[in-house]
Design an enzyme around this catalytic site. Structure first.
Site, PDB file in Angstrom:
ATOM      1  N   GLU A 239     104.764  13.230 105.238  1.00 50.33           N
ATOM      2  CA  GLU A 239     103.541  13.912 105.679  1.00 50.33           C
ATOM      3  C   GLU A 239     102.326  12.984 105.704  1.00 50.33           C
ATOM      4  OE1 GLU A 239     103.097  17.921 104.249  1.00 50.33           O
ATOM      5  OE2 GLU A 239     105.232  18.093 103.846  1.00 50.33           O
TER       6      GLU A 239
ATOM      7  N   TYR B  95      97.213  18.011 100.430  1.00 49.92           N
ATOM      8  CA  TYR B  95      98.436  17.486  99.803  1.00 49.92           C
ATOM      9  C   TYR B  95      98.768  16.098 100.347  1.00 49.92           C
ATOM     10  CZ  TYR B  95     103.438  16.587  99.345  1.00 49.92           C
ATOM     11  OH  TYR B  95     104.648  15.977  99.121  1.00 49.92           O
ATOM     12  N   SER B  96      98.873  15.987 101.679  1.00 52.74           N
ATOM     13  CA  SER B  96      99.317  14.697 102.221  1.00 52.74           C
ATOM     14  C   SER B  96      98.266  13.612 102.005  1.00 52.74           C
ATOM     15  CB  SER B  96      99.718  14.826 103.692  1.00 52.74           C
ATOM     16  OG  SER B  96      98.709  15.405 104.460  1.00 52.74           O
TER      17      SER B  96
ATOM     18  N   ASN C   3     111.481  16.605 104.598  1.00 53.02           N
ATOM     19  CA  ASN C   3     111.655  17.866 103.847  1.00 53.02           C
ATOM     20  C   ASN C   3     113.038  17.946 103.216  1.00 53.02           C
ATOM     21  OD1 ASN C   3     109.444  18.426 105.834  1.00 53.02           O
ATOM     22  ND2 ASN C   3     109.506  20.409 104.818  1.00 53.02           N
TER      23      ASN C   3
ATOM     24  N   VAL D 118     106.956  34.010 108.929  1.00 54.05           N
ATOM     25  CA  VAL D 118     107.059  32.786 109.732  1.00 54.05           C
ATOM     26  C   VAL D 118     105.671  32.481 110.294  1.00 54.05           C
ATOM     27  CG1 VAL D 118     108.114  31.740 111.775  1.00 54.05           C
ATOM     28  CG2 VAL D 118     109.455  33.285 110.317  1.00 54.05           C
TER      29      VAL D 118
ATOM     30  N   ASP E 136      98.970  31.530 111.324  1.00 51.89           N
ATOM     31  CA  ASP E 136      99.408  30.153 111.092  1.00 51.89           C
ATOM     32  C   ASP E 136      98.677  29.525 109.897  1.00 51.89           C
ATOM     33  OD1 ASP E 136     100.923  27.934 111.571  1.00 51.89           O
ATOM     34  OD2 ASP E 136     100.093  27.504 113.553  1.00 51.89           O
ATOM     35  N   ARG E 137      99.328  28.547 109.297  1.00 53.58           N
ATOM     36  CA  ARG E 137      98.721  27.733 108.229  1.00 53.58           C
ATOM     37  C   ARG E 137      97.584  26.900 108.845  1.00 53.58           C
ATOM     38  NH1 ARG E 137     102.919  23.489 105.732  1.00 53.58           N
ATOM     39  NH2 ARG E 137     103.396  25.131 104.235  1.00 53.58           N
ATOM     40  N   PRO E 138      96.397  26.824 108.206  1.00 52.24           N
ATOM     41  CA  PRO E 138      95.330  25.978 108.765  1.00 52.24           C
ATOM     42  C   PRO E 138      95.778  24.513 108.838  1.00 52.24           C
ATOM     43  CG  PRO E 138      94.507  27.322 106.929  1.00 52.24           C
ATOM     44  CD  PRO E 138      95.998  27.495 106.954  1.00 52.24           C
TER      45      PRO E 138
HETATM   46  P1  NAD Z   1     108.182  20.161  92.592  1.00 56.35           P
HETATM   47  O1  NAD Z   1     106.860  20.804  92.829  1.00 56.35           O
HETATM   48  O2  NAD Z   1     109.423  20.972  92.651  1.00 56.35           O
HETATM   49  O3  NAD Z   1     108.174  19.442  91.167  1.00 56.35           O
HETATM   50  C1  NAD Z   1     107.078  18.717  90.697  1.00 56.35           C
HETATM   51  C2  NAD Z   1     107.271  18.494  89.206  1.00 56.35           C
HETATM   52  O4  NAD Z   1     106.154  17.713  88.717  1.00 56.35           O
HETATM   53  C3  NAD Z   1     107.290  19.795  88.390  1.00 56.35           C
HETATM   54  O5  NAD Z   1     108.328  19.757  87.457  1.00 56.35           O
HETATM   55  C4  NAD Z   1     105.930  19.805  87.703  1.00 56.35           C
HETATM   56  O6  NAD Z   1     105.938  20.485  86.459  1.00 56.35           O
HETATM   57  C5  NAD Z   1     105.670  18.322  87.531  1.00 56.35           C
HETATM   58  N1  NAD Z   1     104.239  18.009  87.405  1.00 56.35           N
HETATM   59  C6  NAD Z   1     103.218  18.456  88.191  1.00 56.35           C
HETATM   60  N2  NAD Z   1     102.053  17.958  87.752  1.00 56.35           N
HETATM   61  C7  NAD Z   1     102.337  17.162  86.689  1.00 56.35           C
HETATM   62  C8  NAD Z   1     101.558  16.348  85.831  1.00 56.35           C
HETATM   63  N3  NAD Z   1     100.221  16.274  85.967  1.00 56.35           N
HETATM   64  N4  NAD Z   1     102.182  15.656  84.861  1.00 56.35           N
HETATM   65  C9  NAD Z   1     103.531  15.731  84.703  1.00 56.35           C
HETATM   66  N5  NAD Z   1     104.307  16.486  85.481  1.00 56.35           N
HETATM   67  C10 NAD Z   1     103.734  17.184  86.467  1.00 56.35           C
HETATM   68  O7  NAD Z   1     108.231  18.950  93.623  1.00 56.35           O
HETATM   69  P2  NAD Z   1     109.479  18.317  94.390  1.00 56.35           P
HETATM   70  O8  NAD Z   1     109.714  19.089  95.625  1.00 56.35           O
HETATM   71  O9  NAD Z   1     110.577  18.096  93.431  1.00 56.35           O
HETATM   72  O10 NAD Z   1     108.848  16.912  94.828  1.00 56.35           O
HETATM   73  C11 NAD Z   1     109.007  15.755  94.021  1.00 56.35           C
HETATM   74  C12 NAD Z   1     108.280  14.600  94.674  1.00 56.35           C
HETATM   75  O11 NAD Z   1     108.814  14.390  95.979  1.00 56.35           O
HETATM   76  C13 NAD Z   1     106.786  14.837  94.868  1.00 56.35           C
HETATM   77  O12 NAD Z   1     106.104  13.644  94.596  1.00 56.35           O
HETATM   78  C14 NAD Z   1     106.651  15.214  96.326  1.00 56.35           C
HETATM   79  O13 NAD Z   1     105.396  14.833  96.843  1.00 56.35           O
HETATM   80  C15 NAD Z   1     107.778  14.414  96.942  1.00 56.35           C
HETATM   81  N6  NAD Z   1     108.345  14.993  98.173  1.00 56.35           N
HETATM   82  C16 NAD Z   1     108.900  16.232  98.178  1.00 56.35           C
HETATM   83  C17 NAD Z   1     109.469  16.732  99.332  1.00 56.35           C
HETATM   84  C18 NAD Z   1     110.150  18.075  99.384  1.00 56.35           C
HETATM   85  O14 NAD Z   1     110.635  18.465 100.437  1.00 56.35           O
HETATM   86  N7  NAD Z   1     110.229  18.824  98.307  1.00 56.35           N
HETATM   87  C19 NAD Z   1     109.439  15.986 100.507  1.00 56.35           C
HETATM   88  C20 NAD Z   1     108.831  14.723 100.473  1.00 56.35           C
HETATM   89  C21 NAD Z   1     108.317  14.223  99.290  1.00 56.35           C
HETATM   90  P1  TYD Z   2     107.258  23.984 103.520  1.00 54.34           P
HETATM   91  O1  TYD Z   2     108.599  24.297 102.941  1.00 54.34           O
HETATM   92  O2  TYD Z   2     106.047  24.535 102.845  1.00 54.34           O
HETATM   93  O3  TYD Z   2     107.190  22.407 103.670  1.00 54.34           O
HETATM   94  P2  TYD Z   2     106.068  21.489 104.420  1.00 54.34           P
HETATM   95  O4  TYD Z   2     104.903  22.310 104.791  1.00 54.34           O
HETATM   96  O5  TYD Z   2     105.731  20.493 103.355  1.00 54.34           O
HETATM   97  O6  TYD Z   2     106.780  20.899 105.600  1.00 54.34           O
HETATM   98  O7  TYD Z   2     107.241  24.504 105.017  1.00 54.34           O
HETATM   99  C1  TYD Z   2     108.192  24.059 105.969  1.00 54.34           C
HETATM  100  C2  TYD Z   2     107.801  24.665 107.307  1.00 54.34           C
HETATM  101  O8  TYD Z   2     107.931  26.079 107.235  1.00 54.34           O
HETATM  102  C3  TYD Z   2     106.348  24.396 107.663  1.00 54.34           C
HETATM  103  O9  TYD Z   2     106.259  24.179 109.074  1.00 54.34           O
HETATM  104  C4  TYD Z   2     105.635  25.682 107.305  1.00 54.34           C
HETATM  105  C5  TYD Z   2     106.702  26.755 107.515  1.00 54.34           C
HETATM  106  N1  TYD Z   2     106.609  27.935 106.637  1.00 54.34           N
HETATM  107  C6  TYD Z   2     106.580  29.208 107.197  1.00 54.34           C
HETATM  108  O10 TYD Z   2     106.644  29.391 108.425  1.00 54.34           O
HETATM  109  N2  TYD Z   2     106.479  30.279 106.343  1.00 54.34           N
HETATM  110  C7  TYD Z   2     106.390  30.145 105.003  1.00 54.34           C
HETATM  111  O11 TYD Z   2     106.268  31.169 104.282  1.00 54.34           O
HETATM  112  C8  TYD Z   2     106.433  28.821 104.441  1.00 54.34           C
HETATM  113  C9  TYD Z   2     106.348  28.615 102.951  1.00 54.34           C
HETATM  114  C10 TYD Z   2     106.558  27.746 105.304  1.00 54.34           C
END
Ligand code: NAD
Ligand code: TYD
Length: 358
Positions: free
Chosen positions: A140, A164-165, A193, A220, A295-297
């Site tokens: 992102e 976030y990004s 993702n 959605v 939609d999400r902003p």
């Molecule tokens: P998640 O939200 O499921 O888990 C995040 C974890 O970090 C949680 O266990 C939370 O308790 C812990 N945490 C949050 N703030 C903290 C702090 N201040 N100190 C210590 N621990 C803290 O996230 P995830 O989906 O497992 O993502 C993990 C990493 O991968 C993140 O850095 C995220 O940006 C990156 N990432 C995730 C995705 C995805 O699709 N989930 C995609 C790309 C990158």
């Molecule tokens: P998400 O899982 O939040 O990941 P990211 O925004 O980091 O890609 O969302 C994935 C896609 O799904 C994104 O285009 C937003 C959409 N979405 C919905 O349409 N409805 C929902 O309730 C959520 C959580 C996401």
């Protein structure tokens, strides 16, 4: 293929009680002599996810904040950590729109605190070549693609659009600077993702699974045509393990699933899988629950990862096909109600009402 170094035998995993972190902990734990998870156990962190590992002598879970410099320094020193894999983050775009402050605090300031602590620890140890700080980031940071744009590569300029990004981009820049300025042996992975077991039911796939099981509407966003590049979490963990063992410090790698899918297609597939796997559910077909909502902003339209660098340099590629991974994930949520039901707390209900205006 290069030979495997014996790296990461004394490892600190931040955010190891979250979705990807906990999957990585399971993936890696048999290789480690010492594995410490540092996790603040926010709403997204769950001790129960790791409960079966807590009896193991080489494993420990420390509840604490990555922004607590003294605690981080103590963990690094007492456990003689040589490898830090950094997952801890505030990770959900919608929450970053509702409240960005925690994202700046954890993702930017927290990552800075970890880098400083790790740099001092590495300095004190005499700057060993085989220490590693691996920072887990996201696609992102590169912004949004149009329908015909080429996929993101490691050299695509950063253009983050959400709080976030932007906070993840800030942390990536700090990690890069610590390599260039101090020579700290860092690595950055940017992944697409993820989906699979133990994902908190705020992200698209687990949210839709849980809502189908509860007979609730499936929200959605917009026209449902946004595209993401879906990667199974086990493929991601394998990629991280390979980067940790083989990559040269200072490198960055894109990790993706070669799997671009529209949101609405995913939601429809999840409905069809639930109809098939849980015919006892009251709403049949589950597609009747699909509801298009505002939609999400600033919603990014499309993400896609060019993964040729990691394929070429480290011989990694995703193994899961999406149909198999999605079915396995639906099955997991069907059979793990005991894991996700307790997560639907008062805080979750408030968040949900706030976000979806229901
Ligand atoms: P998640 O939200 O499921 O888990 C995040 C974890 O970090 C949680 O266990 C939370 O308790 C812990 N945490 C949050 N703030 C903290 C702090 N201040 N100190 C210590 N621990 C803290 O996230 P995830 O989906 O497992 O993502 C993990 C990493 O991968 C993140 O850095 C995220 O940006 C990156 N990432 C995730 C995705 C995805 O699709 N989930 C995609 C790309 C990158
Ligand atoms: P998400 O899982 O939040 O990941 P990211 O925004 O980091 O890609 O969302 C994935 C896609 O799904 C994104 O285009 C937003 C959409 N979405 C919905 O349409 N409805 C929902 O309730 C959520 C959580 C996401």
């Amino acid at each position: 293929m290069k030979t495997m170094a014996k790296r990461g035998q004394r490892i600190l995993v931040t955010g190891g009680a979250g979705f990807i972190g906990s999957n990585f902990v399971r993936h890696w734990c048999d290789r480690a002599d010492e594995m410490v998870v540092l996790d603040a156990l926010t709403y997204a962190g769950n001790r129960a996810t790791l409960s079966d590992l807590e009896a193991r002598e080489e494993f420990s879970l420390v509840e604490g904040d990555i922004g607590d410099a003294a605690l981080v320094a103590q963990i690094l020193e007492q456990n003689r950590i040589d490898t830090l894999v950094h997952f801890a983050a505030e990770s959900h775009v919608d929450r970053s729109i509702l409240g960005p402050a925690a994202f700046v605090q954890t993702n930017v300031v927290g990552t800075f605190t970890l880098l400083e602590a790790f740099r001092k620890h590495w300095d004190t140890a005499g700057k060993p070549d085989d220490f590693r700080f691996l920072h887990v980031s996201t696609d992102e940071v590169f912004g949004s693609l149009g329908p015909e744009d080429p996929a993101f590569s490691e050299t695509t300029p950063y253009a983050p659009n959400s709080p976030y990004s932007a906070s993840k981009a800030g942390s990536d820049h700090l990690v890069r600077a610590y390599f260039h300025t101090y020579g700290l042996p860092t690595l950055i992975t940017n992944c697409s993702n993820n989906y699979g077991p133990y994902q908190f039911p705020e992200k698209l796939i687990p949210l839709m699974c849980v809502n189908i099981l509860l007979g609730k509407p499936l929200p959605v966003y917009g026209d449902g045509q946004n595209i993401r590049d879906w990667l199974h979490v086990e493929d991601h963990c394998e990629a991280i393990a390979i980067v940790l063992q083989q990559a040269t410090p200072g490198e960055t790698y894109n990790i993706g699933g070669n799997n671009q899918v529209k949101n609405i297609e995913i939601v429809e597939s999840l409905c069809d899988l639930m109809d098939q796997l849980a015919p006892e559910l009251p709403t049949q077909p589950a597609r009747d629950l699909i509801t298009f909502v505002t939609d999400r902003p600033g919603h990014d339209r499309r993400y896609a990862m060019n993964i040729s660098k990691i394929q070429r340099d480290l011989d990694w590629q995703p193994k899961y096909d999406f149909a198999t991974g999605l079915k396995q994930t639906v099955q997991w949520y069907l059979t793990h109600r005991d894991w996700w039901q307790p997560l639907l707390s008062e805080e979750y209900q408030t968040y949900y009402r706030n976000l979806y205006s229901v």
